[in-house]
Design a protein around this motif. Structure first.
Motif, PDB file in Angstrom:
ATOM      1  N   LEU A 223      39.745  18.360 -23.966  1.00  0.00           N
ATOM      2  CA  LEU A 223      40.238  18.336 -25.469  1.00  0.00           C
ATOM      3  C   LEU A 223      41.449  17.244 -25.340  1.00  0.00           C
ATOM      4  O   LEU A 223      41.612  16.523 -26.454  1.00  0.00           O
ATOM      5  N   GLY A 224      42.382  17.281 -24.613  1.00  0.00           N
ATOM      6  CA  GLY A 224      43.648  16.614 -24.576  1.00  0.00           C
ATOM      7  C   GLY A 224      43.321  14.885 -24.564  1.00  0.00           C
ATOM      8  O   GLY A 224      43.939  13.994 -25.090  1.00  0.00           O
ATOM      9  N   TYR A 225      42.384  14.943 -23.420  1.00  0.00           N
ATOM     10  CA  TYR A 225      42.251  13.429 -22.893  1.00  0.00           C
ATOM     11  C   TYR A 225      41.036  12.993 -22.849  1.00  0.00           C
ATOM     12  O   TYR A 225      40.504  11.657 -22.534  1.00  0.00           O
ATOM     13  N   ARG A 226      40.133  13.673 -23.594  1.00  0.00           N
ATOM     14  CA  ARG A 226      38.479  13.647 -23.964  1.00  0.00           C
ATOM     15  C   ARG A 226      37.770  13.116 -22.694  1.00  0.00           C
ATOM     16  O   ARG A 226      36.774  12.426 -22.669  1.00  0.00           O
ATOM     17  N   HIS A 227      38.146  13.739 -21.497  1.00  0.00           N
ATOM     18  CA  HIS A 227      37.199  13.906 -20.224  1.00  0.00           C
ATOM     19  C   HIS A 227      36.012  14.608 -20.763  1.00  0.00           C
ATOM     20  O   HIS A 227      36.266  15.497 -21.045  1.00  0.00           O
ATOM     21  N   PRO A 228      34.949  14.052 -20.421  1.00  0.00           N
ATOM     22  CA  PRO A 228      33.694  14.843 -20.713  1.00  0.00           C
ATOM     23  C   PRO A 228      33.398  16.290 -19.828  1.00  0.00           C
ATOM     24  O   PRO A 228      32.919  17.175 -20.263  1.00  0.00           O
ATOM     25  N   VAL A 229      34.046  16.108 -18.810  1.00  0.00           N
ATOM     26  CA  VAL A 229      34.228  17.522 -17.984  1.00  0.00           C
ATOM     27  C   VAL A 229      35.401  17.510 -17.311  1.00  0.00           C
ATOM     28  O   VAL A 229      36.304  16.399 -16.738  1.00  0.00           O
ATOM     29  N   GLY A 230      35.976  18.847 -17.204  1.00  0.00           N
ATOM     30  CA  GLY A 230      37.139  19.014 -16.773  1.00  0.00           C
ATOM     31  C   GLY A 230      37.341  18.886 -15.194  1.00  0.00           C
ATOM     32  O   GLY A 230      36.349  18.910 -14.515  1.00  0.00           O
ATOM     33  N   PRO A 231      38.454  18.661 -14.483  1.00  0.00           N
ATOM     34  CA  PRO A 231      38.618  18.311 -13.144  1.00  0.00           C
ATOM     35  C   PRO A 231      38.103  19.372 -12.077  1.00  0.00           C
ATOM     36  O   PRO A 231      37.549  19.268 -11.224  1.00  0.00           O
ATOM     37  N   LEU A 232      37.941  20.696 -12.648  1.00  0.00           N
ATOM     38  CA  LEU A 232      37.832  21.861 -11.704  1.00  0.00           C
ATOM     39  C   LEU A 232      36.469  22.218 -11.804  1.00  0.00           C
ATOM     40  O   LEU A 232      35.684  22.307 -10.888  1.00  0.00           O
TER      41      LEU A 232
END
Length: 288
Positions: A223-232
């Motif tokens: 949500l903050g950086y618009r990555h499609p999937v979070g790192p975890l």
């Protein structure tokens, strides 16, 4: 990059696990004849089922695809001699240097002299792997991303000895798959793994320190950086064991900043490997 986006006629994939099956799937949909070689007959049968299931799901989403035609261009087996008449062979065994060296040597001994040999490594130096190649000018990295069918990117790793024409030709092949190629010079972790693993390792440290929950750490990036999937969640999808192997490789070449967190080591030792085991930073109930 070559303007001709045409898939190779014959493609070999050494290793029919999740990544190898995904690579086979991509080339089959692009019109190639694909041969997947595994270590034994049982593993070859499992690879056939894996690729067939993946193709079936694609056909269900796109009625223009002809399942029988696509599967008809797939061959699986355990005899490396099946690579004798191909244009491209891709090594897709687990991220272990010794295992990859052995696999590449077997593939190169079986394939024709004109064919391109590629490694799907996500962190091991292409120049290091090229040291023992018979034809290093025809060797490069083709780093596909998991899950291959849904991924839009392939990282082409140009080694010091790689012929530029081979790199250009590989770019055309990747484009024919409907994916975007990026070309990077050989360097530990290349571009994608080096950045992605660093983010993933820090996210694991934050989770271990109690900074936030796994879901909230991931939400910070989606949500903050618009990555499609979070790192975890990405680490779960890739596999914690795979991430650990990459981190150890990068630590050995780039230093302490890539040292794997103890939480990652502990979870791998406990068999919590992510989606493929059903449990990682999240619980996965889908078919594995």
């Amino acid at each position: 990059m070559s303007e001709t986006a045409k898939a190779p006629r014959g493609v070999g994939v050494l290793g029919g696990g999740r990544m190898g099956a995904g690579i086979a799937h991509a080339f089959l949909l692009a019109g190639s004849h694909v041969t997947v070689v595994e270590r034994d007959a049982a593993s070859a049968d499992a690879a056939l089922a894996r690729v067939s299931d993946s193709i079936r799901r694609s056909v269900e989403r796109d009625s223009s695809l002809q399942e029988a035609d696509i599967i008809g261009r797939l061959t699986t087996g355990s005899d490396i001699a099946a690579f004798a008449d191909l244009d491209l062979v891709i090594e897709a065994v687990p991220e272990d240097r010794e295992l990859k060296e052995h696999a590449l040597a077997r593939a190169e001994a079986a394939m024709p002299a004109h064919a391109t040999l590629a490694s799907n490594t996500s962190s091991i130096s292409i120049d290091d792997l090229a040291t023992h190649r018979l034809r290093p000018e025809l060797f490069l990295g083709l780093h596909f991303f998991n899950p291959v069918p849904a991924s839009a990117l392939v990282e082409i790793v140009h080694g010091t000895a790689t012929d530029s024409a081979v790199t250009d030709r590989a770019g055309g092949w990747v484009s024919a798959l409907g994916k975007t190629p990026i070309v990077v010079s050989d360097s530990p972790g290349f571009a994608s793994s080096r950045l992605g693993v660093m983010l993933g390792l820090e996210a694991i440290r934050m989770l271990d320190e109690g900074v936030a929950t796994a879901a909230d750490i991931d939400a910070a990036m989606t949500l903050g950086y618009r990555h499609p999937v979070g790192p975890l969640r990405t680490t779960d999808i890739v596999g914690l064991d795979v991430r650990l192997g990459i981190a150890e490789e990068l630590e050995s070449t780039l230093g302490e900043r890539f040292a794997p967190p103890e939480l990652l080591r502990r979870m791998v030792a406990e068999g919590k490997l992510g989606r493929k085991s059903g449990e990682g930073f999240y619980t996965w109930n889908e078919e594995r």
